[in-house]
Design an enzyme around this catalytic site. Structure first.
Site, short mmCIF file in Angstrom:
data_model
loop_
_atom_site.label_atom_id
_atom_site.label_comp_id
_atom_site.label_asym_id
_atom_site.label_seq_id
_atom_site.Cartn_x
_atom_site.Cartn_y
_atom_site.Cartn_z
N GLU A 227 -2.13 8.39 28.39
CA GLU A 227 -3.44 9.00 28.12
C GLU A 227 -4.38 8.43 29.16
O GLU A 227 -4.75 7.26 29.11
CB GLU A 227 -3.90 8.67 26.70
N CYS A 261 -13.11 8.42 27.43
CA CYS A 261 -12.33 9.41 28.18
C CYS A 261 -12.64 10.82 27.74
O CYS A 261 -12.66 11.74 28.56
CB CYS A 261 -10.84 9.14 28.02
#
Length: 459
Positions: A227, A261
């Site tokens: 990720e 993010c």
């Protein structure tokens, strides 16, 4: 030795010894031995432990939140919310474990088969500092449920948080070797991935770090989930509830001081509502209350470090050099620590280098587009594909965005957020694989077919 610096003050608040080679070997040996025992436990035993870990976090909620404030500058309100989210994650897997791990029977031409989910072994997680608990719990809770054991290599700046997580597991009665924090630098990671006792690896972080971990996992032929970064679009169409969109856009850029993010970084606004949106958005960014992260009324505290703050300021200067206008903020605050004001950029050339980068701080770039086709093209015109947020009341537009935006997630008329129930992850340079829900649980499990019936040997 890890030096822990309070980003609000710039003061050193702790020093934590690094694990040496002998300590790493002992941890790997404990993990291997612990796995042999844990893999044979019942699902009921695993889910019961997850519930007890959640109870331990609940009992130590304030302490855990204050650690996050001290080590990475999170506001106390955000710290408490993150701990609550972790508790919900543990409880989610405790509740749904039996369903997620239920075997599936299928008919075959010669009889039948049963597909079973079985554990793989010790899993190494390389985790970042921005959500020091939740990023790790997204890996830890399903790892425990799967029958695997967990090794955590956390960011150097949040080693106190990492140690506290291990302590919570011990308080809950976790057996030896089930969950261990490895206080090591990134230079030690490759050798651990290569060790035959480690079955798989997951990383949350930059694309550079992800590439290195994926390379090491590839050499060892081990499963990896990544990720990575994101430069998420926030698309506003004419039918949107403009006030709600603006309020959410401000939150997206200043929560966690912009260090998330999946919080939208590029505001892509239809020409019909661009001027109104921009006026309200600039006012909203200027109204953000910046202050002591321990004050419950503070909306934005410092960034995680002076280095991170200065990186964002450098990106602002690069954007201005590329022709962008800074309408507000985006400047250093002259006080001890890693402080800056929220910024808004306009007229940034989408083909410039800085426009393709992730700005990991409280600065937004606002773009004007003529129609939905231009909005989608601009949304996709970056190397990332993590999340997205779209604002429209038009169902046909929702379908276009859901189908055509190159991202692992799209939020409709809402702030994108990770939840235990839904898959989390991205495409392109934002990584591969998924976390959360049954999808994240199954990433590090052996889907084994057990075949029953006739047929020739070897068929």
């Amino acid at each position: 030795m890890f030096e822990i610096i309070n980003p609000a003050t710039g003061e050193t608040v702790d020093r934590i010894a690094e694990l040496d080679d002998a300590g790493i070997e002992a941890a790997l040996a404990r993990a291997a031995a612990g796995y042999k025992q844990w893999r044979e436990t019942s699902i009921e035993t695993r889910t019961a432990l997850l519930g007890k870990i959640a109870d331990a976090w609940e009992a130590n909620k304030q302490h855990l939140a204050e650690l996050a404030v001290r080590e990475m500058g999170k506001t106390i309100t955000a710290g408490l919310a993150e701990v609550e989210k972790c508790i919900s994650g543990f409880r989610h897997y405790a509740e749904h474990g039996p369903t997620y791990l239920a075997p599936t029977a299928v008919q075959t031409p010669t009889g039948h088969a049963v597909a079973r989910w079985l554990p793989l072994g010790p899993v190494l997680a390389v985790m970042p500092w921005n959500f020091p608990y939740w990023q790790a719990v997204r890996f830890l809770a399903p790892t425990i449920l799967a029958g695997n054991v967990a090794l955590l290599k956390h960011a150097s700046s949040v080693q106190g948080c990492a140690a506290a997580m291990e302590a919570m597991a011990r308080k809950a009665g976790a057996p030896e070797g089930l969950f261990q924090n490895l206080a090591i630098t990134s230079g030690k990671v490759d050798a651990i991935i290569a060790d035959k006792r480690v079955a798989a690896v997951t990383l949350t972080g930059s694309e550079g770090a992800g590439a290195k971990v994926a390379e090491a996992a590839g050499r060892a032929l081990k499963k990896v989930v990544l990720e990575l970064g994101g430069s998420d679009p926030f698309i506003v169409m004419p039918s949107a509830d403009l006030d709600a969109a603006v309020k959410t856009a401000v939150t997206a850029r200043v929560q966690n001081a912009g260090q998330s993010c999946i919080c939208s970084k590029r505001m892509i606004v239809h020409a019909e509502v661009y001027d109104a949106f921009l006026e309200k958005f600039v006012a909203g960014m200027e109204a953000v209350k910046i202050g002591d992260p321990m004050d419950a009324d503070t909306v934005m505290g410092p960034l995680s470090s002076v280095q991170q703050r200065d990186t964002v300021l450098e990106q602002v200067e690069k954007a201005k050099a590329a022709g962008a206008k800074l309408l507000t903020g985006g400047a250093k605050i002259d006080r001890g620590g890693a402080w800056m004001t929220p910024g808004v950029l306009v007229d940034l050339d989408p083909e410039s280098d800085v426009a393709k980068e992730e700005i990991f701080g409280p600065v937004a770039a606002v773009y004007k587009v003529a129609d939905i086709d231009e909005a989608i093209a601009l949304a996709n015109d970056v190397p990332y594909g993590l999340g997205s947020s779209v604002w429209t009341q038009d169902e046909a537009e929702v379908e276009r965005f859901a189908r055509d935006i190159e991202a692992g997630m799209t939020a409709v008329n809402s702030l994108l957020a990770s939840v235990p129930e839904a898959p989390f992850g991205g495409v392109k340079l934002s990584g591969h694989g998924r976390e959360l829900g049954p999808w994240g649980l199954h990433e590090f499990m052996n889907l084994k077919a057990v075949m029953f019936g006739g047929g020739k040997a070897g068929d």
